[in-house]
Design an enzyme around this catalytic site. Structure first.
Site, PDB file in Angstrom:
ATOM      1  N   TRP A  87       7.575   5.785   2.328  1.00 45.85           N
ATOM      2  CA  TRP A  87       7.362   5.558   0.892  1.00 45.85           C
ATOM      3  C   TRP A  87       7.657   6.834   0.111  1.00 45.85           C
ATOM      4  O   TRP A  87       8.181   6.787  -0.999  1.00 45.85           O
ATOM      5  CB  TRP A  87       5.913   5.113   0.653  1.00 45.85           C
ATOM      6  CG  TRP A  87       5.607   4.847  -0.793  1.00 45.85           C
ATOM      7  CD1 TRP A  87       5.843   3.689  -1.492  1.00 45.85           C
ATOM      8  CD2 TRP A  87       5.010   5.743  -1.729  1.00 45.85           C
ATOM      9  NE1 TRP A  87       5.433   3.817  -2.786  1.00 45.85           N
ATOM     10  CE2 TRP A  87       4.915   5.072  -2.962  1.00 45.85           C
ATOM     11  CE3 TRP A  87       4.537   7.059  -1.643  1.00 45.85           C
ATOM     12  CZ2 TRP A  87       4.368   5.653  -4.099  1.00 45.85           C
ATOM     13  CZ3 TRP A  87       3.995   7.652  -2.787  1.00 45.85           C
ATOM     14  CH2 TRP A  87       3.914   6.948  -3.989  1.00 45.85           C
ATOM     15  N   HIS A  88       7.329   7.978   0.716  1.00 44.70           N
ATOM     16  CA  HIS A  88       7.539   9.242   0.011  1.00 44.70           C
ATOM     17  C   HIS A  88       9.011   9.595  -0.118  1.00 44.70           C
ATOM     18  O   HIS A  88       9.396  10.310  -1.043  1.00 44.70           O
ATOM     19  CB  HIS A  88       6.795  10.380   0.718  1.00 44.70           C
ATOM     20  CG  HIS A  88       5.330  10.377   0.433  1.00 44.70           C
ATOM     21  ND1 HIS A  88       4.448   9.562   1.086  1.00 44.70           N
ATOM     22  CD2 HIS A  88       4.594  11.087  -0.457  1.00 44.70           C
ATOM     23  CE1 HIS A  88       3.223   9.772   0.619  1.00 44.70           C
ATOM     24  NE2 HIS A  88       3.286  10.678  -0.319  1.00 44.70           N
ATOM     25  N   GLY A  89       9.822   9.134   0.805  1.00 43.92           N
ATOM     26  CA  GLY A  89      11.237   9.451   0.701  1.00 43.92           C
ATOM     27  C   GLY A  89      12.018   8.694   1.755  1.00 43.92           C
ATOM     28  O   GLY A  89      11.508   8.431   2.851  1.00 43.92           O
TER      29      GLY A  89
ATOM     30  N   CYS B 272       3.868   5.160   5.135  1.00 48.05           N
ATOM     31  CA  CYS B 272       3.442   6.106   4.089  1.00 48.05           C
ATOM     32  C   CYS B 272       4.504   7.201   3.944  1.00 48.05           C
ATOM     33  O   CYS B 272       4.910   7.556   2.838  1.00 48.05           O
ATOM     34  CB  CYS B 272       2.092   6.711   4.466  1.00 48.05           C
ATOM     35  SG  CYS B 272       1.594   8.123   3.474  1.00 48.05           S
ATOM     36  N   GLY B 273       4.972   7.700   5.081  1.00 50.85           N
ATOM     37  CA  GLY B 273       6.023   8.714   5.043  1.00 50.85           C
ATOM     38  C   GLY B 273       7.279   8.168   4.389  1.00 50.85           C
ATOM     39  O   GLY B 273       7.858   8.791   3.503  1.00 50.85           O
TER      40      GLY B 273
END
Lengths: 470, 346
Positions: free
Chosen positions: A333-335, A330-331
């Site tokens: 995916w954010h950057g 998830c992290g």
């Protein structure tokens, strides 16, 4: 993710929702044509596809072959997979889409990581990150995954293209599932309640626009210099906390505003997108936070990652692996950076602790639970926003009161309305759906706010400087 | 039905308000670029000259111009008018980069092809070794006011600032607003002479306190090869501008005075760079038939605190004297006190 160029010096110059070209030209023309073609389903769908291509190409026409290619090839694989012997093609499609995302978004991240671990000199690639690639790739992947599980039909090519390209949610979500939108394309945009849907959508759009233009953007101007300072020196205590508070509010208001504009646009076309934010800063626990923050992403990760990894039903070890894997990704995916991964893992740890606490039946007074959750989330934003780990350390040093670098943080009074909007009442979607009455006063007020925002975002304004101080 | 009525209110209010704004801006024409204004007053109602000066170039009332930064803005055009028999517009802009100065001069020459003179007040920005096309400042530079197309200007006029400046015009009509500078671009931005405070000026000039300026020791003496390698990219733009002037037009270059506290330390590398820059400008003057005068060196003028408001800006009587003296030197007069004539065609 990069909702809407929230980073300082963002160079995105496409047709943002809050640009005059979108507000005064693109949106009125597209909505006008769409409603003119309302009774002809095929025409209006092609119209939306064409409009979406124009919208996407406005950012950079070079992105068009990639998104169109990904969508068409994925559809073709799904088409071929009708025959049972070709089912493995779907898996190939999932891998290929993830590989494309990996190359465009993560190649340099992995290359740099391997280089720093091994000392090897590896090539980096110089590519422009196609805007929204994380969002639309996830939509394609979710469809193919459902197809593989036998939970999705084969849609027509036109429908599938429309699903992937649909411009309101193309750039920054919400992440819409095929089964919640495809059926809606058959609906009559001029059916019963059409005017009401349009009106509620318009009001929601304007609320999002105002949040973005009048709150999130000025808050960015407060937060940016503080985090910029943190790249070289620890900001002074007051500045560090003001900067963090500003970013905490900015990231929520910016991102949720974009979702609200997207949902509002959909509503004006008779389409309902899923809600994406539900006043997350009112959460009393980290688990609740993730049920209220970027809800369509949480849902996606839960259904396509966390549950397949075992979720919470197959023992503690599986639960821990599933949670940390999901939140680490998830992290990521954010950057494409380790600060994002650590941010995800930090939240994973928060979720685990929270679950353990709840499993023991323990509770905290509501105010304490709320405060703890908010502070936990805010410290997470330090990881999320800081340029690198050393900036994280200097920022934390500043927050601990051990910094001395002066930063001029102007306009701190804005934190008050921003906090009120973020914390008080219900989400704008709920407000518009439940409370909006068809009274002319609301219509005039909405129009006034819209016009004001249009004027605020206007280009070409001279900047007056106080220059001479004789 | 109630929601249809709601929508009608919403659309009519929004389109009505936006239409009203457009009408206001078109009717006042705050930057004088649209040609749709009901009036022909050219009143300069914003302090940002980058936005105001293009209309002066397009008025075709002037056939010569002074460009520069704020260090040249206090020089009145009248002495140049008299010396060259032309009508000078004062187009020097606060904090303008060399590129921005080039842009206003470029527009002026485009609009006034038979121009009779161009005076360039030179300061440090022209000797910037990193100058490049496109350099602007945080004040914003309205490219759209400098291009040939007026139609696309509307997309830059739907904003609060355009409304504000338009509003000021009504304030001007009822006597509550005064133009920020004259219709020729000239304006005095320093306080009245009676308010001059030497101690305050010294604070601006010297900061911590007056100090003796001493030469660098050991002196930095770059050899010819090193000096030849220095690039001053902006200087080519001067040559280009002068090349476009009619042959008999006045071409005047003046290194304007700044206080010695703001000049490079003698015998330092910066001083060597500046000397080289001046030599290159002299070469351009020779090639283009321009007059080049220099006030930017240690002299009684630049070494006297009383002549300055701050290290960059001289007092008005000094600026008026500069304009007279530069005009005189450019028309064959002797070198003025505190000035050097670095090149003058025979």
């Amino acid at each position: 993710m990069r909702p809407v160029a929230w980073r300082a010096g963002g160079t995105l110059v496409g047709m943002l929702f809050q640009s005059q070209i979108f507000l005064l030209v693109f949106m009125p023309i597209v909505l006008g044509l769409y409603h003119l073609a309302a009774r002809r389903a095929v025409l209006r769908e092609w119209l939306l596809i064409a409009a979406s291509l124009v919208f996407y190409g406005w950012w950079d026409p070079r992105f068009l072959p990639l998104i169109a290619g990904q969508a068409l090839a994925s559809w073709a694989l799904a088409y071929l997979a009708r025959e049972s012997y070709a089912v493995h093609l779907v898996r190939l499609g999932i891998l290929a889409n993830l590989a494309i995302l990996g190359i465009f978004k993560y190649f340099n991240f992995f290359s740099d990581t391997i280089a720093s671990l091994t000392g090897a000199e590896l090539d980096r690639i110089s590519v422009v990150l196609p805007i929204g690639i994380s969002f639309y790739t996830f939509q394609i992947v979710s469809y193919l995954a459902d197809l593989r599980r036998g939970r999705a039909p084969l849609y027509s090519m036109r429908r599938f293209l429309l699903y992937i390209l649909l411009f309101p949610q193309l750039i920054a979500g919400p992440i819409v599932r095929h089964n919640e939108i495809m059926g809606q394309f058959d609906g009559n945009p001029h059916g019963p309640g059409a005017a009401e849907a349009f009106a509620r959508g318009a009001v929601l759009f304007v609320i999002g626009l105002a949040k973005k233009v009048l709150l999130a953007d000025p808050l960015a101007a407060m937060a940016d210099p503080v985090f910029q300072t943190a790249t070289t020196a620890a900001p002074a205590f007051g500045a560090a906390w003001l900067g963090l508070a500003a970013f905490t509010l900015q990231i929520f208001l910016d991102f949720s505003a974009y979702s609200e504009m997207a949902i509002g646009l959909g509503r004006m076309m008779g389409l309902r997108f899923p809600d994406n934010f539900d006043q997350p800063y009112r959460s009393l626990s980290v688990r609740e936070f993730w049920r209220r923050w970027h809800m369509t992403l949480s849902r996606f990760l839960r259904d396509y990652l966390y549950v397949p990894l075992g979720g919470s039903r197959e023992g503690t070890r599986r639960y821990l692996v599933a949670t940390f894997t999901t939140m680490g990704l998830c992290g990521l995916w954010h950057g494409a950076g380790w600060t994002y991964v650590v941010w995800g893992l930090y939240h994973g740890a928060g979720l685990v602790v929270c679950r353990g606490w709840e499993a023991r039946g323990r509770t905290l007074p509501k105010l304490v639970a709320w405060g703890l959750t908010l502070v936990f989330v805010m410290f997470g934003w330090v990881l999320f926003r800081a340029a690198d780990f050393s900036a994280v350390v200097t920022m934390l040093t500043g927050l601990a009161g051990l910094g001395s670098a002066a930063v001029a943080v102007e306009g701190a009074t804005l934190l008050v309305p921003a906090a009120l909007v973020s914390l008080v009442g219900v989400s704008p979607q709920a407000m518009v759906e439940r409370w909006l009455k068809p009274h002319p006063v609301f219509a005039v007020a909405t129009a006034a706010v819209f016009v004001y925002c249009v004027l605020v975002v206007g280009k070409g304004q001279p900047v007056s400087f106080i220059y001479f101080q004789f | 039905m109630v929601w249809t009525k709601f929508l009608r209110w919403l659309f009519l209010t929004a389109t009505g308000a936006l239409g009203a704004v457009l009408l206001l801006v078109a009717a006042v024409d705050p930057y004088g670029n649209l040609g749709t204004g009901w009036h022909r007053d050219r009143v300069m109602l914003d302090v940002n000259q980058r936005f105001m000066y293009p209309q002066i170039t397009r008025s075709h009332e002037f056939d010569a111009a002074i460009i520069g930064t704020s260090t040249s803005r206090l020089m009145p055009p009248a002495p140049f008018d008299a010396a060259f028999g032309a009508r000078f517009a004062a187009l020097a802009m606060n904090s303008a980069t060399a590129w921005e100065q080039y842009r206003i001069a470029d527009l002026f020459l485009e609009e006034n092809p038979g121009a009779r003179g161009l005076v360039i007040g030179l300061d440090v920005v022209w000797c910037d070794r990193d100058a490049q096309a496109g350099d602007t400042t945080k004040r914003g530079f309205p490219d759209w006011l400098y291009d040939d197309s007026r139609l696309d200007d509307f997309q830059y006029l739907l904003n609060m600032k355009a409304i504000e400046i338009s509003g000021r015009y009504f304030g001007y009509l009822v006597g509550r607003e005064t133009p920020r500078y004259g219709a020729d671009g000239y304006g005095v931005f320093t306080p009245p002479e009676g308010e001059y405070d030497l101690e305050r000026a010294r604070g601006h000039i010297w900061g911590a306190g007056p100090r003796t300026i001493v030469a660098a020791d050991p002196p930095v003496l770059p050899d010819a090869a090193e000096r030849a390698g220095w690039q001053f990219p902006a200087l080519a733009w001067i040559e280009e501008l002068f090349g476009r002037l009619p042959a008999d037009a006045a071409r005047v270059l003046a290194f304007v005075p700044v206080h010695v506290a703001k000049q490079p330390r003698p015998a330092s590398r910066d001083a060597a760079v500046e000397a080289e820059c001046k030599a290159r400008v002299a070469d351009i003057a020779r090639r283009t038939g321009a007059v080049l005068v220099d006030y930017r060196f240690a002299s009684p003028l630049t070494g006297t605190d009383e002549n300055f408001w701050d290290p960059l800006h001289v007092r008005l009587p000094i600026a008026e004297r500069l304009a007279r003296d530069i005009a005189a030197m450019a028309t064959g007069g002797p070198a003025a006190a505190d000035a050097r004539i670095l090149y003058r065609p025979n």
